[in-house]
Design a protein around this motif. Structure first.
Motif, mmCIF file in Angstrom:
data_model
loop_
_atom_site.group_PDB
_atom_site.id
_atom_site.type_symbol
_atom_site.label_atom_id
_atom_site.label_comp_id
_atom_site.label_asym_id
_atom_site.label_seq_id
_atom_site.Cartn_x
_atom_site.Cartn_y
_atom_site.Cartn_z
ATOM 1 N N UNK A 128 0.854 -1.182 0.000
ATOM 2 C CA UNK A 128 0.000 0.000 0.000
ATOM 3 C C UNK A 128 0.892 1.233 0.000
ATOM 4 N N UNK A 129 0.400 2.292 -0.620
ATOM 5 C CA UNK A 129 1.128 3.552 -0.695
ATOM 6 C C UNK A 129 0.272 4.644 -0.092
ATOM 7 N N UNK A 130 0.901 5.520 0.692
ATOM 8 C CA UNK A 130 0.192 6.660 1.239
ATOM 9 C C UNK A 130 1.151 7.834 1.345
ATOM 10 N N UNK A 131 0.585 9.017 1.573
ATOM 11 C CA UNK A 131 1.429 10.189 1.781
ATOM 12 C C UNK A 131 1.721 10.335 3.267
ATOM 13 N N UNK A 132 2.289 11.453 3.655
ATOM 14 C CA UNK A 132 2.723 11.642 5.038
ATOM 15 C C UNK A 132 1.775 12.529 5.830
ATOM 16 N N UNK A 133 0.539 12.615 5.392
ATOM 17 C CA UNK A 133 -0.505 13.342 6.125
ATOM 18 C C UNK A 133 -1.556 12.343 6.590
ATOM 19 N N UNK A 138 -5.595 7.260 4.406
ATOM 20 C CA UNK A 138 -6.085 6.241 3.470
ATOM 21 C C UNK A 138 -4.997 5.898 2.469
ATOM 22 N N UNK A 139 -5.040 4.661 1.986
ATOM 23 C CA UNK A 139 -4.097 4.222 0.972
ATOM 24 C C UNK A 139 -4.470 4.847 -0.371
ATOM 25 N N UNK A 150 -5.943 -0.854 -9.613
ATOM 26 C CA UNK A 150 -5.213 -2.039 -9.169
ATOM 27 C C UNK A 150 -5.960 -3.305 -9.585
ATOM 28 N N UNK A 151 -5.219 -4.293 -10.040
ATOM 29 C CA UNK A 151 -5.845 -5.565 -10.402
ATOM 30 C C UNK A 151 -6.496 -6.242 -9.206
ATOM 31 N N UNK A 152 -6.025 -5.934 -8.004
ATOM 32 C CA UNK A 152 -6.592 -6.532 -6.795
ATOM 33 C C UNK A 152 -8.036 -6.107 -6.558
ATOM 34 N N UNK A 156 -5.020 -1.600 -2.211
ATOM 35 C CA UNK A 156 -3.608 -1.958 -2.189
ATOM 36 C C UNK A 156 -3.299 -2.864 -3.372
ATOM 37 N N UNK A 157 -2.017 -3.075 -3.618
ATOM 38 C CA UNK A 157 -1.549 -3.921 -4.705
ATOM 39 C C UNK A 157 -1.196 -5.301 -4.183
#
Length: 321
Positions: A128-133, A138-139, A150-152, A156-157
């Motif tokens: 999963x990717x998120x920012x720093x806030x 949320x992802x 995302x194919x998932x 998340x991937x």
């Protein structure tokens, strides 16, 4: 160079990796676990477990010394451990981070993803990717250019995706129009943001289902400033929140990427990240904390050093019932 060849070269270049660790990669404040990588493991696993750790055979746990694992036994007879890994990347979205984000997106993640799957015991991972806030925590399912699809079908991937690299590249090109942080340093709290993402209300709503009971949690945070939680929290409090998500400190591997000192480094200016280094040292008490110095560059070496710990942590994984 082909990614598999790149990873294989890193794994084989034991002495070279320790050299790369240099001033950047050590246990406690940087790099791979303290102790010697020359001890023989009892199993037949590859990588850092088994016969002494091909990710770094040097000795030492002091600042500035790369090191290997202690020969944790691999995945031979009698071993248990995790087969799954859940990874969260929290990236500072400041404009000063453009070079670091590009390196993570285009160089580091593809090689790291392949290297994870090259660990014998690991069957799959999700990322999963998120920012720093942390508002919202949320992802990211879209990047600056639009939806990542995302194919998932999740937030998340999955490592089974046939488009994993492009999915990560999309999400890591961070979309920031939905954040509620002011941009006055309150958007530079990556570790706090991950903690919030793994707690209610976000863990039971937008991010629900990400954490698996039988998976090791790997947290990767990157910022060219220090961790600046709002409201103020100590590194110990942030550590305890992340551990609570998995129930056992040994089930969390934490890699903090920031400046060890104020510098004009390989990716531009970096501030001295004292709180981030303290947070890393708390995880390092269980051999699970690693700091990589932005002043030295080479983000790919930071994540590669952490692979040895991920493999050892999988061997020692304690499933939560």
């Amino acid at each position: 160079m082909d990614l598999r060849a790149w990873c294989a070269a890193l794994c084989a270049a034991t002495v070279g990796l320790v050299g790369c660790g240099g001033d950047s990669g050590t246990s406690g404040t940087n790099g791979s676990p303290g102790g010697s990588g020359s001890g023989a493991g009892s199993g037949q696993g590859s990588g850092s477990s088994g016969q002494g750790g091909s990710f770094g055979e040097g000795v030492g746990s002091g600042i500035g010394e790369g090191s290997g694992t202690t020969g944790g036994g691999g995945n031979g007879a009698g071993s248990s451990g995790c087969e799954h890994v859940d990874v969260v990347f929290a990236l500072d979205n400041s404009s000063s981070m453009d070079e670091e984000k590009a390196t993570m997106r285009d160089v580091v993640f593809p090689a790291f993803a392949q290297a994870l799957l090259d660990i014998d015991s690991i069957r799959d991972f999700r990322a999963a990717v998120m920012d720093a806030c942390p508002l919202p925590a949320t992802f990211h399912t879209r990047g600056a250019g639009g939806e990542c699809s995302f194919q998932s079908g999740k937030a998340w991937m999955e490592s089974t995706s046939t488009a994993l690299t492009s999915e990560f590249q999309c999400a890591a090109d961070l979309y920031g129009d939905d954040v509620e942080c002011s941009g006055d340093s309150d958007d530079e709290q990556p570790a706090s943001s991950v903690a919030a993402a793994l707690e209610p209300p976000f863990s039971t709503a937008e991010n629900a289902g990400f954490l698996r009971d039988d998976a090791l949690l790997v947290v990767v945070t990157i910022s060219d400033e220090d961790e600046q939680p709002v409201p103020r929290q100590t590194p110990q409090q942030i550590h305890d929140r992340l551990v609570a998500a998995k129930g056992d400190a040994k089930n969390v591997v934490f890699l903090g990427i920031a400046g060890r000192r104020q510098c004009e480094g390989a990716y531009g200016d970096a501030e001295a990240a004292r709180d981030m280094q303290e947070l890393v040292s708390l995880f390092a008490a269980d051999g699970r904390g690693f700091f990589w110095d932005l002043c030295e560059g080479h983000l790919e070496d930071g994540l590669t050093n952490a692979l040895a710990a991920i493999e050892e942590a999988c061997v020692e994984f304690v499933p939560i019932n």
